[in-house]
Design a protein around this motif. Structure first.
Motif, PDB file in Angstrom:
ATOM      1  N   VAL A  52       0.866  -1.179   0.293  1.00 43.76           N
ATOM      2  CA  VAL A  52       0.076  -0.094  -0.052  1.00 43.76           C
ATOM      3  C   VAL A  52       0.661   1.220  -0.006  1.00 43.76           C
ATOM      4  CG1 VAL A  52      -1.794   1.160   1.391  1.00 43.76           C
ATOM      5  CG2 VAL A  52      -2.061  -0.962   1.190  1.00 43.76           C
ATOM      6  N   LEU A  53       1.860   1.166   0.691  1.00 44.44           N
ATOM      7  CA  LEU A  53       2.820   2.377   0.835  1.00 44.44           C
ATOM      8  C   LEU A  53       3.525   2.483  -0.716  1.00 44.44           C
ATOM      9  CD1 LEU A  53       4.550   4.377   2.296  1.00 44.44           C
ATOM     10  CD2 LEU A  53       6.234   2.621   2.773  1.00 44.44           C
ATOM     11  N   GLN A  54       3.609   1.430  -1.656  1.00 49.78           N
ATOM     12  CA  GLN A  54       3.942   1.789  -2.788  1.00 49.78           C
ATOM     13  C   GLN A  54       3.093   2.688  -3.615  1.00 49.78           C
ATOM     14  OE1 GLN A  54       4.743  -1.978  -5.056  1.00 49.78           O
ATOM     15  NE2 GLN A  54       4.216  -1.216  -6.795  1.00 49.78           N
ATOM     16  N   PRO A  58       6.104   7.558  -5.998  1.00 45.77           N
ATOM     17  CA  PRO A  58       5.914   7.217  -7.644  1.00 45.77           C
ATOM     18  C   PRO A  58       6.724   6.198  -8.077  1.00 45.77           C
ATOM     19  CG  PRO A  58       6.296   9.802  -6.766  1.00 45.77           C
ATOM     20  CD  PRO A  58       6.669   8.768  -5.593  1.00 45.77           C
ATOM     21  N   ASP A  59       6.497   5.672  -9.217  1.00 45.70           N
ATOM     22  CA  ASP A  59       7.076   4.484  -9.731  1.00 45.70           C
ATOM     23  C   ASP A  59       8.830   4.738  -9.986  1.00 45.70           C
ATOM     24  OD1 ASP A  59       4.971   2.879  -9.667  1.00 45.70           O
ATOM     25  OD2 ASP A  59       4.212   3.208 -11.623  1.00 45.70           O
ATOM     26  N   TYR A  60       8.977   5.941 -10.715  1.00 42.93           N
ATOM     27  CA  TYR A  60      10.334   6.392 -11.003  1.00 42.93           C
ATOM     28  C   TYR A  60      11.160   6.527  -9.769  1.00 42.93           C
ATOM     29  CZ  TYR A  60       9.021  11.228 -10.011  1.00 42.93           C
ATOM     30  OH  TYR A  60       8.577  12.431  -9.481  1.00 42.93           O
ATOM     31  N   GLY A  77       6.313  16.847  -0.778  1.00 43.23           N
ATOM     32  CA  GLY A  77       4.911  17.233  -0.756  1.00 43.23           C
ATOM     33  C   GLY A  77       4.236  17.239  -1.994  1.00 43.23           C
ATOM     34  N   GLU A  78       4.755  17.786  -2.923  1.00 42.63           N
ATOM     35  CA  GLU A  78       4.107  18.092  -4.299  1.00 42.63           C
ATOM     36  C   GLU A  78       3.934  16.492  -4.864  1.00 42.63           C
ATOM     37  OE1 GLU A  78       6.758  20.789  -6.550  1.00 42.63           O
ATOM     38  OE2 GLU A  78       5.947  22.378  -5.364  1.00 42.63           O
ATOM     39  N   LEU A  79       4.690  15.488  -4.597  1.00 45.58           N
ATOM     40  CA  LEU A  79       4.538  14.359  -4.977  1.00 45.58           C
ATOM     41  C   LEU A  79       3.452  13.505  -4.708  1.00 45.58           C
ATOM     42  CD1 LEU A  79       8.033  12.830  -4.545  1.00 45.58           C
ATOM     43  CD2 LEU A  79       6.953  13.559  -6.638  1.00 45.58           C
ATOM     44  N   TRP A  80       2.776  14.144  -3.645  1.00 47.93           N
ATOM     45  CA  TRP A  80       1.800  13.363  -2.929  1.00 47.93           C
ATOM     46  C   TRP A  80       0.339  14.342  -2.848  1.00 47.93           C
ATOM     47  CZ3 TRP A  80       5.783  13.425   1.370  1.00 47.93           C
ATOM     48  CH2 TRP A  80       6.795  12.182   1.028  1.00 47.93           C
ATOM     49  N   ASP A  95       1.136  -6.842 -11.544  1.00 43.04           N
ATOM     50  CA  ASP A  95       1.615  -8.255 -11.446  1.00 43.04           C
ATOM     51  C   ASP A  95       2.823  -8.453 -10.779  1.00 43.04           C
ATOM     52  OD1 ASP A  95      -0.110  -9.156 -13.335  1.00 43.04           O
ATOM     53  OD2 ASP A  95       1.261  -8.883 -15.039  1.00 43.04           O
ATOM     54  N   GLY A  96       3.478  -6.869 -10.274  1.00 41.52           N
ATOM     55  CA  GLY A  96       4.604  -7.028  -9.188  1.00 41.52           C
ATOM     56  C   GLY A  96       4.212  -7.013  -7.952  1.00 41.52           C
ATOM     57  N   VAL A  97       2.941  -7.159  -7.534  1.00 43.57           N
ATOM     58  CA  VAL A  97       2.552  -7.027  -6.222  1.00 43.57           C
ATOM     59  C   VAL A  97       1.860  -8.418  -5.832  1.00 43.57           C
ATOM     60  CG1 VAL A  97       0.842  -5.932  -4.397  1.00 43.57           C
ATOM     61  CG2 VAL A  97       2.041  -4.385  -6.365  1.00 43.57           C
TER      62      VAL A  97
END
Length: 162
Positions: A52-54, A58-60, A77-80, A95-97
């Motif tokens: 869930v934290l994932q 961001p993926d990058y 903060g802007e990421l969130w 598929d990775g989870v």
């Protein structure tokens, strides 16, 4: 000690639960995982709290953690800002989870039965069979470990010594 002695009511999320809502459930409840219900409301799966934290990172940055060091507090903060747009469904479809199937145990299963079945299923949460649909009950990994440690310390199931 039986499964019924360890059972607790846990919040249940759905595909459409946002990352913000899921995060709050985990943080406020100190949860190791999140119970996920199907369309009819039946708990069928478990996502680890780490998965869930994932949703919140961001993926990058997950792909290259060294990038995280370039963000100050404002930048992070802007990421969130868009967490309310990401949902549990994204994790269920990834598929990775690892999505764990819901383990169901009997209320009269012994502590060792519960522990063995949870290890075999590699799960942090098991549903107690027969609990009401509107308030399903579960046994969590921390409660099982705590009960085992209670025995180890010589306290027994009712806190007796010896």
């Amino acid at each position: 000690m039986r499964a019924a002695d360890l059972q607790v009511v846990l919040p249940v999320a759905r595909r459409e639960t946002t990352a913000v809502e899921a995060g709050r459930l985990i943080a406020e409840g100190g949860l190791v995982g999140l119970v996920i219900a199907n369309e009819s409301g039946t708990p069928t799966a478990i996502l680890s709290a780490v998965d869930v934290l994932q949703l919140m990172v961001p993926d990058y940055i997950i792909d290259d953690p060294s990038l995280s060091s370039v963000f100050d507090e404002k930048g992070a903060g802007e990421l969130w800002d868009r967490l309310d747009e990401r949902t549990i469904g994204e994790l269920l479809d990834d598929d990775g989870v690892t999505v764990r199937r819901m383990l169901t145990i009997e209320p009269d299963d012994t502590l060792i039965e519960v522990a063995a079945r949870m290890v075999d299923a590699r799960t942090q949460i098991a549903r107690v069979k027969g609990s009401p649909k509107d308030a399903p009950t579960f046994v969590t990994l921390p409660s099982v470990v705590n009960a085992i440690l209670g025995y180890w310390a010589g306290k027994g199931p009712e806190g007796r010594t010896g």
